[in-house]
Design a protein around this motif. Structure first.
Motif, PDB file in Angstrom:
ATOM      1  N   THR A   1      34.374  37.014  40.218  1.00  0.00           N
ATOM      2  CA  THR A   1      33.192  37.718  39.741  1.00  0.00           C
ATOM      3  C   THR A   1      32.908  38.934  40.614  1.00  0.00           C
ATOM      4  N   GLY A   2      33.084  38.769  41.934  1.00  0.00           N
ATOM      5  CA  GLY A   2      32.825  39.867  42.865  1.00  0.00           C
ATOM      6  C   GLY A   2      33.702  41.068  42.584  1.00  0.00           C
ATOM      7  N   TRP A   3      34.982  40.846  42.336  1.00  0.00           N
ATOM      8  CA  TRP A   3      35.902  41.951  42.039  1.00  0.00           C
ATOM      9  C   TRP A   3      35.555  42.586  40.695  1.00  0.00           C
TER      10      TRP A   3
ATOM     11  N   LEU B   1      34.368  46.499  39.803  1.00  0.00           N
ATOM     12  CA  LEU B   1      34.969  47.337  38.764  1.00  0.00           C
ATOM     13  C   LEU B   1      33.899  47.843  37.791  1.00  0.00           C
ATOM     14  N   ARG B   2      32.963  46.960  37.478  1.00  0.00           N
ATOM     15  CA  ARG B   2      31.878  47.359  36.570  1.00  0.00           C
ATOM     16  C   ARG B   2      31.010  48.445  37.201  1.00  0.00           C
TER      17      ARG B   2
ATOM     18  N   PHE C   1      34.933  54.334  43.240  1.00  0.00           N
ATOM     19  CA  PHE C   1      34.079  53.300  43.806  1.00  0.00           C
ATOM     20  C   PHE C   1      33.020  53.926  44.722  1.00  0.00           C
ATOM     21  N   PRO C   2      31.905  53.220  44.921  1.00  0.00           N
ATOM     22  CA  PRO C   2      30.819  53.752  45.760  1.00  0.00           C
ATOM     23  C   PRO C   2      31.265  54.141  47.173  1.00  0.00           C
TER      24      PRO C   2
ATOM     25  N   LYS D   1      37.611  43.961  28.066  1.00  0.00           N
ATOM     26  CA  LYS D   1      36.354  44.080  27.300  1.00  0.00           C
ATOM     27  C   LYS D   1      35.491  45.194  27.877  1.00  0.00           C
ATOM     28  N   GLU D   2      35.467  45.258  29.213  1.00  0.00           N
ATOM     29  CA  GLU D   2      34.667  46.277  29.899  1.00  0.00           C
ATOM     30  C   GLU D   2      35.210  47.682  29.617  1.00  0.00           C
TER      31      GLU D   2
END
Length: 203
Positions: A4-6, A10-11, A30-31, A185-186
């Motif tokens: 979930t963290g990865w 990505l999201r 990425f931030p 899906k994302e």
């Protein structure tokens, strides 16, 4: 939780997408300033290329580092034929995944299959390839498993040899398959530009 963290990272990344030459090219920013670029087959959604770029301590952009895909020989466009012939016999290591497996190919290895040993080194979190004739040795990690904090399982590892190429396969754990499905899906939500020429401007 790691999966979930990865996925969340990505999201959270800024994403742009471009459809070009039958490939869907996705760029992630990425931030922390890291960049990742992926290329997928437009029809099968199979991952063809993944590469990373990190800024230096002074903020300069570094070189792209290939994780998945065919390496381009340095200066391939300008090398003389003699040089290409000289280097063409060296082993070439590349990663080319399938839907269900992580897969690595090492070309220009002419020895019979029984010469090779492919195993997992759990403490080093890597896969080790060696030959009994001591002509070849390589160890490499599986970044996907590291990102998801999943253990290396030797029972998922297999290898084959044909046409002077050693093919090493590692069956993707269900957590990886689930994460890849969620990512697709994302990515469908990302607006995709179409281009007939040029490359993705964000890369």
């Amino acid at each position: 939780m790691a999966v979930t963290g990865w996925l969340e990272s990505l999201r959270a990344a800024e994403k742009t997408a471009l459809l070009q030459d039958g490939r869907r090219k996705v760029h992630y920013l990425f931030p922390d300033g890291k960049e990742m670029a992926e290329e997928y087959d437009e029809k099968t959604s199979e991952l063809l290329v993944r590469k990373w770029r990190v800024k230096s301590a002074l903020g300069a952009l570094g070189q792209w580092r290939l994780e998945v895909g065919e390496p381009v020989p340095p200066g391939a466009g300008s090398l003389g034929l003699e040089l290409i012939k000289e280097t063409s016999a060296s082993p070439v290591f590349m990663r080319k995944d399938t839907k269900m497996t992580f897969q690595w190919r090492i070309r220009n290895l002419p020895y019979p299959k029984d010469v090779y040993s492919v195993c997992v080194a759990p403490k080093e979190r890597c896969i080790v390839v060696r030959t009994s004739n001591k002509k070849y040795y390589k160890k490499f990690s599986v970044p996907d498993l590291d990102r998801h904090q999943l253990p290396l399982d030797e029972s998922l590892l297999s290898f084959a040899h044909a046409n002077c190429t050693l093919i090493i396969s590692y069956e993707k754990p269900k957590e990886i398959l689930m994460a890849e499905s969620e990512l697709q899906k994302e990515l469908k939500k990302v607006q995709t530009a179409h281009s007939d020429d040029g490359d993705c401007k964000t890369q």
